[in-house]
Design a protein around this motif. Sequence first.
Motif, short mmCIF file in Angstrom:
data_model
loop_
_atom_site.label_atom_id
_atom_site.label_comp_id
_atom_site.label_asym_id
_atom_site.label_seq_id
_atom_site.Cartn_x
_atom_site.Cartn_y
_atom_site.Cartn_z
N PHE A 1 -26.94 10.99 -42.46
CA PHE A 1 -26.52 11.87 -43.56
C PHE A 1 -26.82 11.19 -44.89
O PHE A 1 -26.41 10.05 -45.13
CB PHE A 1 -25.02 12.17 -43.48
CG PHE A 1 -24.54 12.96 -44.67
CD1 PHE A 1 -24.74 14.32 -44.73
CD2 PHE A 1 -23.92 12.32 -45.74
CE1 PHE A 1 -24.31 15.05 -45.84
CE2 PHE A 1 -23.50 13.03 -46.85
CZ PHE A 1 -23.70 14.41 -46.89
N GLY A 2 -27.50 11.91 -45.77
CA GLY A 2 -27.79 11.41 -47.11
C GLY A 2 -27.29 12.37 -48.17
O GLY A 2 -27.40 13.59 -48.01
N ALA A 3 -26.71 11.83 -49.25
CA ALA A 3 -26.24 12.62 -50.38
C ALA A 3 -27.13 12.29 -51.58
O ALA A 3 -27.46 11.11 -51.80
CB ALA A 3 -24.78 12.31 -50.68
N TYR A 4 -27.47 13.31 -52.37
CA TYR A 4 -28.44 13.12 -53.45
C TYR A 4 -28.07 13.97 -54.67
O TYR A 4 -27.42 15.00 -54.53
CB TYR A 4 -29.85 13.55 -52.99
CG TYR A 4 -30.31 12.82 -51.78
CD1 TYR A 4 -31.02 11.62 -51.88
CD2 TYR A 4 -30.02 13.30 -50.51
CE1 TYR A 4 -31.42 10.93 -50.75
CE2 TYR A 4 -30.43 12.62 -49.38
CZ TYR A 4 -31.12 11.43 -49.50
OH TYR A 4 -31.51 10.75 -48.39
N THR A 5 -28.54 13.54 -55.82
CA THR A 5 -28.59 14.37 -57.02
C THR A 5 -30.08 14.57 -57.32
O THR A 5 -30.91 13.76 -56.89
CB THR A 5 -27.88 13.72 -58.22
OG1 THR A 5 -28.49 12.46 -58.49
CG2 THR A 5 -26.40 13.53 -57.94
N PHE A 6 -30.40 15.64 -58.03
CA PHE A 6 -31.81 15.85 -58.35
C PHE A 6 -31.98 16.62 -59.65
O PHE A 6 -31.05 17.28 -60.13
CB PHE A 6 -32.54 16.56 -57.21
CG PHE A 6 -32.11 17.97 -56.96
CD1 PHE A 6 -32.71 19.04 -57.61
CD2 PHE A 6 -31.11 18.25 -56.04
CE1 PHE A 6 -32.31 20.34 -57.36
CE2 PHE A 6 -30.72 19.55 -55.77
CZ PHE A 6 -31.32 20.60 -56.44
N THR A 7 -33.16 16.50 -60.22
CA THR A 7 -33.59 17.32 -61.35
C THR A 7 -34.95 17.92 -60.97
O THR A 7 -35.75 17.30 -60.27
CB THR A 7 -33.74 16.53 -62.66
OG1 THR A 7 -34.68 15.48 -62.48
CG2 THR A 7 -32.41 15.97 -63.13
N PHE A 8 -35.15 19.14 -61.42
CA PHE A 8 -36.41 19.84 -61.15
C PHE A 8 -36.90 20.40 -62.47
O PHE A 8 -36.26 21.25 -63.08
CB PHE A 8 -36.18 20.96 -60.13
CG PHE A 8 -37.43 21.68 -59.73
CD1 PHE A 8 -38.58 21.00 -59.37
CD2 PHE A 8 -37.45 23.07 -59.69
CE1 PHE A 8 -39.72 21.67 -58.98
CE2 PHE A 8 -38.60 23.75 -59.30
CZ PHE A 8 -39.73 23.05 -58.94
N ARG B 1 -23.04 5.70 -52.10
CA ARG B 1 -21.62 5.66 -51.77
C ARG B 1 -21.18 6.87 -50.96
O ARG B 1 -20.31 6.78 -50.12
CB ARG B 1 -20.79 5.53 -53.04
CG ARG B 1 -21.02 4.18 -53.73
CD ARG B 1 -20.21 4.03 -54.97
NE ARG B 1 -18.80 3.90 -54.60
CZ ARG B 1 -17.80 4.03 -55.43
NH1 ARG B 1 -18.05 4.29 -56.70
NH2 ARG B 1 -16.57 3.90 -55.02
N ALA B 2 -21.79 8.03 -51.21
CA ALA B 2 -21.42 9.25 -50.49
C ALA B 2 -22.23 9.44 -49.21
O ALA B 2 -21.83 10.20 -48.34
CB ALA B 2 -21.59 10.47 -51.39
N SER B 3 -23.35 8.75 -49.10
CA SER B 3 -24.21 8.87 -47.91
C SER B 3 -23.60 8.12 -46.74
O SER B 3 -22.81 7.19 -46.91
CB SER B 3 -25.60 8.30 -48.22
OG SER B 3 -26.23 9.05 -49.23
N HIS B 4 -23.97 8.55 -45.53
CA HIS B 4 -23.54 7.87 -44.31
C HIS B 4 -24.77 7.81 -43.39
O HIS B 4 -24.93 8.61 -42.47
CB HIS B 4 -22.39 8.63 -43.65
CG HIS B 4 -21.69 7.83 -42.61
ND1 HIS B 4 -21.99 7.97 -41.27
CD2 HIS B 4 -20.74 6.88 -42.70
CE1 HIS B 4 -21.23 7.14 -40.58
NE2 HIS B 4 -20.48 6.46 -41.42
N PHE B 5 -25.64 6.83 -43.70
CA PHE B 5 -26.93 6.78 -43.03
C PHE B 5 -26.84 6.46 -41.54
O PHE B 5 -27.72 6.83 -40.77
CB PHE B 5 -27.86 5.80 -43.74
CG PHE B 5 -28.24 6.27 -45.12
CD1 PHE B 5 -28.88 7.49 -45.29
CD2 PHE B 5 -27.93 5.51 -46.23
CE1 PHE B 5 -29.23 7.95 -46.56
CE2 PHE B 5 -28.28 5.96 -47.50
CZ PHE B 5 -28.93 7.17 -47.66
N ALA B 6 -25.76 5.81 -41.12
CA ALA B 6 -25.58 5.55 -39.68
C ALA B 6 -25.50 6.86 -38.90
O ALA B 6 -25.84 6.91 -37.72
CB ALA B 6 -24.32 4.71 -39.45
N GLN B 7 -25.06 7.93 -39.57
CA GLN B 7 -24.99 9.26 -38.96
C GLN B 7 -26.12 10.17 -39.46
O GLN B 7 -26.03 11.39 -39.35
CB GLN B 7 -23.63 9.90 -39.24
CG GLN B 7 -22.47 9.14 -38.65
CD GLN B 7 -22.57 9.07 -37.13
OE1 GLN B 7 -22.94 10.03 -36.48
NE2 GLN B 7 -22.26 7.91 -36.57
#
Length: 164
Positions: free
Chosen positions: A66-73, A58-64
């Motif tokens: 741009f990707g938004a992510y959450t992560f755990t390490f 929902r937050a990503s804009h792949f046409a431009q």
Amino acid sequence: MKATLSSLAALLFSFSLSNHAIARPADPLHVSGDYTCTGFDSHDGAFTGVLTFTVDERASHFAQSFGAYTFTFKVKVGEHASTFSGYAAAQGQSLAMYFANDSEDAPTDRGVGMALITHDQDTEGKFITTLHKSYYLPDYMRTSKEGKGAGGRGTEVCTKVVKR
């Protein structure tokens, strides 16, 4: 009647194929997934870890690009294990990260990082995503009794786990 049913079936089949063909992948930047990591920290030395990225479509804009992510390490330094959670933003081949140690005992163990995203081919010609990361933790061990100085920094290489 038979001709109408077979025409209807053919039409429905073609719609299902066309919808399938135009469906976009969940993460065209190929960042989401599980990674194995090795690195070196200015205070802790060598470490290994497992990194997991989840795309926020929902937050990503792949046409431009741009990707938004959450992560755990989940990182292991010697016998000590820690888990960090964070957020990341990718633009093309660049990835920016914010992260914090999930332990209540580590309130100042948080930082920022950046990574170059590469897609290299293995010996079978398949592409594998690799993250070449650098990070900075401004408050980590700042008041250390060992006097190691302010903040922490490090580098790591994380390679996506390919399921074959």
